[in-house]
Design a protein around this motif. Structure first.
Motif, PDB file in Angstrom:
ATOM      1  N   ALA A 219       0.966  -1.200  -0.105  1.00 51.71           N
ATOM      2  CA  ALA A 219       0.137  -0.118  -0.034  1.00 51.71           C
ATOM      3  C   ALA A 219       1.014   1.321   0.009  1.00 51.71           C
ATOM      4  O   ALA A 219       1.864   1.493  -0.918  1.00 51.71           O
ATOM      5  N   ASP A 220       0.903   1.922   0.772  1.00 52.03           N
ATOM      6  CA  ASP A 220       1.679   3.162   1.176  1.00 52.03           C
ATOM      7  C   ASP A 220       3.343   2.483   1.492  1.00 52.03           C
ATOM      8  O   ASP A 220       4.218   3.004   0.804  1.00 52.03           O
ATOM      9  N   GLY A 221       3.295   1.600   2.162  1.00 51.30           N
ATOM     10  CA  GLY A 221       4.477   0.782   2.434  1.00 51.30           C
ATOM     11  C   GLY A 221       4.314  -0.592   2.010  1.00 51.30           C
ATOM     12  O   GLY A 221       3.576  -1.012   1.288  1.00 51.30           O
ATOM     13  N   ALA A 272       4.581   5.135  -3.089  1.00 53.45           N
ATOM     14  CA  ALA A 272       5.256   6.365  -3.681  1.00 53.45           C
ATOM     15  C   ALA A 272       5.916   5.889  -4.801  1.00 53.45           C
ATOM     16  O   ALA A 272       6.013   6.565  -5.847  1.00 53.45           O
ATOM     17  N   ALA A 273       6.655   5.018  -4.810  1.00 50.11           N
ATOM     18  CA  ALA A 273       7.510   4.120  -5.853  1.00 50.11           C
ATOM     19  C   ALA A 273       6.670   3.929  -7.024  1.00 50.11           C
ATOM     20  O   ALA A 273       6.871   4.086  -8.226  1.00 50.11           O
ATOM     21  N   VAL A 274       5.613   3.269  -6.768  1.00 47.84           N
ATOM     22  CA  VAL A 274       4.730   2.546  -7.703  1.00 47.84           C
ATOM     23  C   VAL A 274       3.972   3.960  -8.470  1.00 47.84           C
ATOM     24  O   VAL A 274       3.897   3.771  -9.870  1.00 47.84           O
ATOM     25  N   LEU A 275       3.619   4.928  -7.872  1.00 49.59           N
ATOM     26  CA  LEU A 275       2.974   6.099  -8.502  1.00 49.59           C
ATOM     27  C   LEU A 275       3.825   6.823  -9.293  1.00 49.59           C
ATOM     28  O   LEU A 275       3.553   7.015 -10.393  1.00 49.59           O
ATOM     29  N   LYS A 276       5.136   6.769  -8.802  1.00 46.29           N
ATOM     30  CA  LYS A 276       6.088   7.503  -9.717  1.00 46.29           C
ATOM     31  C   LYS A 276       6.433   6.806 -10.915  1.00 46.29           C
ATOM     32  O   LYS A 276       6.628   7.194 -12.146  1.00 46.29           O
ATOM     33  N   LEU A 277       6.520   5.147 -10.873  1.00 44.50           N
ATOM     34  CA  LEU A 277       6.851   4.531 -11.954  1.00 44.50           C
ATOM     35  C   LEU A 277       5.473   4.610 -13.064  1.00 44.50           C
ATOM     36  O   LEU A 277       5.638   4.736 -14.216  1.00 44.50           O
ATOM     37  N   MET A 278       4.089   4.738 -12.457  1.00 43.53           N
ATOM     38  CA  MET A 278       3.044   4.677 -13.307  1.00 43.53           C
ATOM     39  C   MET A 278       3.040   6.339 -14.180  1.00 43.53           C
ATOM     40  O   MET A 278       2.970   6.116 -15.372  1.00 43.53           O
ATOM     41  N   ARG A 279       3.496   7.134 -13.362  1.00 43.25           N
ATOM     42  CA  ARG A 279       3.599   8.615 -13.896  1.00 43.25           C
ATOM     43  C   ARG A 279       4.508   8.366 -15.192  1.00 43.25           C
ATOM     44  O   ARG A 279       4.194   9.181 -16.239  1.00 43.25           O
ATOM     45  N   PHE A 283       0.551   7.303 -16.786  1.00 45.78           N
ATOM     46  CA  PHE A 283      -0.749   6.907 -16.024  1.00 45.78           C
ATOM     47  C   PHE A 283      -0.668   7.916 -14.841  1.00 45.78           C
ATOM     48  O   PHE A 283       0.072   7.832 -13.867  1.00 45.78           O
ATOM     49  N   ARG A 284      -1.973   8.823 -14.766  1.00 46.44           N
ATOM     50  CA  ARG A 284      -1.913   9.520 -13.670  1.00 46.44           C
ATOM     51  C   ARG A 284      -2.981   9.008 -12.703  1.00 46.44           C
ATOM     52  O   ARG A 284      -3.846   8.076 -12.916  1.00 46.44           O
ATOM     53  N   GLY A 285      -3.063   9.420 -11.629  1.00 43.96           N
ATOM     54  CA  GLY A 285      -3.930   9.247 -10.437  1.00 43.96           C
ATOM     55  C   GLY A 285      -3.692   9.918  -9.119  1.00 43.96           C
ATOM     56  O   GLY A 285      -2.437  10.399  -9.012  1.00 43.96           O
ATOM     57  N   ARG A 286      -4.606   9.991  -8.267  1.00 40.25           N
ATOM     58  CA  ARG A 286      -4.227  10.588  -7.023  1.00 40.25           C
ATOM     59  C   ARG A 286      -3.292   9.826  -6.283  1.00 40.25           C
ATOM     60  O   ARG A 286      -2.750  10.346  -5.050  1.00 40.25           O
ATOM     61  N   ASP A 287      -3.299   8.496  -6.364  1.00 35.03           N
ATOM     62  CA  ASP A 287      -2.302   7.597  -5.717  1.00 35.03           C
ATOM     63  C   ASP A 287      -2.058   6.587  -6.504  1.00 35.03           C
ATOM     64  O   ASP A 287      -2.362   6.355  -7.643  1.00 35.03           O
ATOM     65  N   ALA A 288      -1.300   5.546  -6.022  1.00 33.13           N
ATOM     66  CA  ALA A 288      -0.707   4.509  -6.822  1.00 33.13           C
ATOM     67  C   ALA A 288      -1.732   3.510  -7.465  1.00 33.13           C
ATOM     68  O   ALA A 288      -1.772   3.107  -8.317  1.00 33.13           O
ATOM     69  N   ALA A 289      -2.667   3.486  -6.217  1.00 33.25           N
ATOM     70  CA  ALA A 289      -3.686   2.278  -6.647  1.00 33.25           C
ATOM     71  C   ALA A 289      -4.538   2.703  -7.967  1.00 33.25           C
ATOM     72  O   ALA A 289      -4.858   1.956  -8.795  1.00 33.25           O
ATOM     73  N   VAL A 349      -2.624  -1.520  -3.421  1.00 34.58           N
ATOM     74  CA  VAL A 349      -1.846  -1.201  -4.686  1.00 34.58           C
ATOM     75  C   VAL A 349      -1.823  -2.605  -5.401  1.00 34.58           C
ATOM     76  O   VAL A 349      -2.158  -2.524  -6.790  1.00 34.58           O
ATOM     77  N   LEU A 350      -1.500  -3.706  -4.918  1.00 30.57           N
ATOM     78  CA  LEU A 350      -1.419  -4.965  -5.498  1.00 30.57           C
ATOM     79  C   LEU A 350      -2.921  -5.642  -6.003  1.00 30.57           C
ATOM     80  O   LEU A 350      -2.917  -6.080  -6.963  1.00 30.57           O
ATOM     81  N   ARG A 351      -3.950  -5.133  -5.323  1.00 33.20           N
ATOM     82  CA  ARG A 351      -5.216  -5.384  -5.612  1.00 33.20           C
ATOM     83  C   ARG A 351      -5.562  -4.605  -6.769  1.00 33.20           C
ATOM     84  O   ARG A 351      -6.472  -4.996  -7.609  1.00 33.20           O
TER      85      ARG A 351
END
Length: 409
Positions: A219-221, A272-279, A283-289, A349-351
């Motif tokens: 998730a966050d961590g 945070a790392a997943v959100l950076k990777l997606m961007r 791919f945008r979004g308010r959070d990684a999920a 995140v994984l879900r």
């Protein structure tokens, strides 16, 4: 060598009582003949134990079941009001509490917002959260037999202090469990949140019946629960499974790590790392999920041939492949040491990555390891931390209540 316990009448009654109560929990309302058939005890004995359990307040009558012409049978069920327990999920932002009765039915819920600040009175916060859930269940806090608290950290059994949780103010006090128990007037147990999610998964999810598995939470961590020979492995300080802090190839090597969600695996696969990777892949979004869910949807659409623009599917494929590679490398280290039969993926995140991410993680993991454990997405609905907390609290309470019907010498 232990001395065998003689089969005294009181011991046999206790065994029969427990068997009947477990059957009622598993199957719901049952008739006397059904209890006799399920437990292997005679119908007269079943009648006697039901009368005994009814007198003890552990079972109640639940209507009539029609049988053959001219025949009816009374139904019995567990008396849920015989005991109540609470489960709690603590994060920096809120404390979420559920109250369940002895039958496992959730009868009250409450969420207490907890904006981060210093000088927090953790006993007062937990009191407010428990009081809210108990009131929703029509109870006072004193009506709770025990409460199990899931938190993003781990209590060191040697010191009684909470570790791995610098991001949750107020909880870093000596003898945390004893302080909460004394201040709240409720028996308290504290467990790592990911460990509780693993208990929920083993009780009714992908890990049902599994004796050796790991559960990866992102998730966050990032966290992990390790179950060996059917039991949680917590480690000497309670920190087993804190793989977010594990050094990883491609991540900065950080020494004397103190800050939560920094360094090692956290810096590659945390929220945070997943959100950076997606961007980076558009791919945008308010959070990684949110961002990852969009990428997974594009992969699915491209595979189904419903997306005319191939660029979106190609970008999504690259994003998921890179993330799956990072996760596969992380899991390969665990598999080499633990050799689990199953890996369960969970957390927001994984879900969000769903089946497209799961399939790619499994593929990359199997390319790196000799053992090839199954990789599955969690199927536990709702909040798995709360579900696991309630299950632990209910298991311990039922052991007490179900063993108290007949004194055993």
């Amino acid at each position: 060598m232990s001395t065998p316990v003689p089969g005294t009448p009181s011991l046999l009654r206790a065994i029969n009582d427990r068997a009947a109560l477990e059957a009622l929990l598993d199957r719901g309302p049952l008739t006397r003949p059904q209890i006799s058939d399920l437990t292997g005890i005679s119908k007269p004995t079943a009648s006697q134990l039901l009368a005994r359990l009814e007198e003890a307040g552990l079972v109640v009558r639940d209507g009539i079941r029609e049988g053959l012409p001219g025949r009816t049978a009374e139904l019995y069920r567990i008396n849920g009001s015989a005991a109540h327990v609470a489960g709690a999920d603590v994060t920096p932002a809120r404390i979420q509490v559920s109250v369940a009765d002895l039958a496992g039915t959730v009868v009250g819920e409450h969420t207490l917002p907890t904006p981060g600040r210093t000088g927090v009175d953790v006993v007062a916060r937990m009191a407010a959260a428990l009081d809210g859930a108990a009131a929703a269940a029509g109870l006072a806090r004193g009506g709770l037999g025990r409460a199990v608290i899931g938190i993003q950290g781990a209590v060191d059994p040697a010191t009684g202090r909470l570790g791995y949780a610098s991001h949750i103010p107020g909880w870093h006090i000596p003898d945390l469990v004893a302080t909460l128990t004394g201040g709240l007037g409720v028996r308290i147990a504290i467990e790592n949140d990911v460990n509780l999610a693993a208990l929920a998964e083993r009780a009714g999810g992908q890990a049902a019946g599994a004796s050796d598995f790991v559960l990866l939470w992102v998730a966050d961590g990032v966290g992990m629960a390790v179950v060996l020979n059917g039991a949680l492995h917590r480690g000497a300080t309670g920190g087993a499974g804190e793989i977010g802090y594990m050094p990883a190839v491609g991540a900065p090597l950080m020494r004397d790590v103190r800050r939560t969600h920094t360094g090692g695996v956290h810096s590659l696969t945390g929220g945070a790392a997943v959100l950076k990777l997606m961007r980076e892949h558009g791919f945008r979004g308010r959070d990684a999920a949110v961002a990852l869910r969009r990428a997974a949807a594009d992969v699915g659409a491209a595979a189904a041939g419903t997306r005319t623009a191939s660029d979106a599917g190609a970008r999504a494929e690259r994003a998921l492949t890179e993330l799956a590679t990072r996760l596969g490398v992380t899991l390969a280290t665990v598999v080499a040491i633990v050799d689990p039969a199953l890996v369960v993926l969970t957390g927001d995140v994984l879900r969000a990555g769903g089946e497209p991410l799961r399939a790619r993680v499994e593929q990359h993991l199997h390319s790196l390891t000799i053992p090839r454990p199954k990789v599955r997405l969690s199927t536990v609905q709702g909040n798995p931390v709360l579900a696991g907390a309630l299950q632990q609290a209910l298991r311990e309470t039922r052991d007490e209540v179900f063993s108290s019907t007949v004194p055993v010498p």
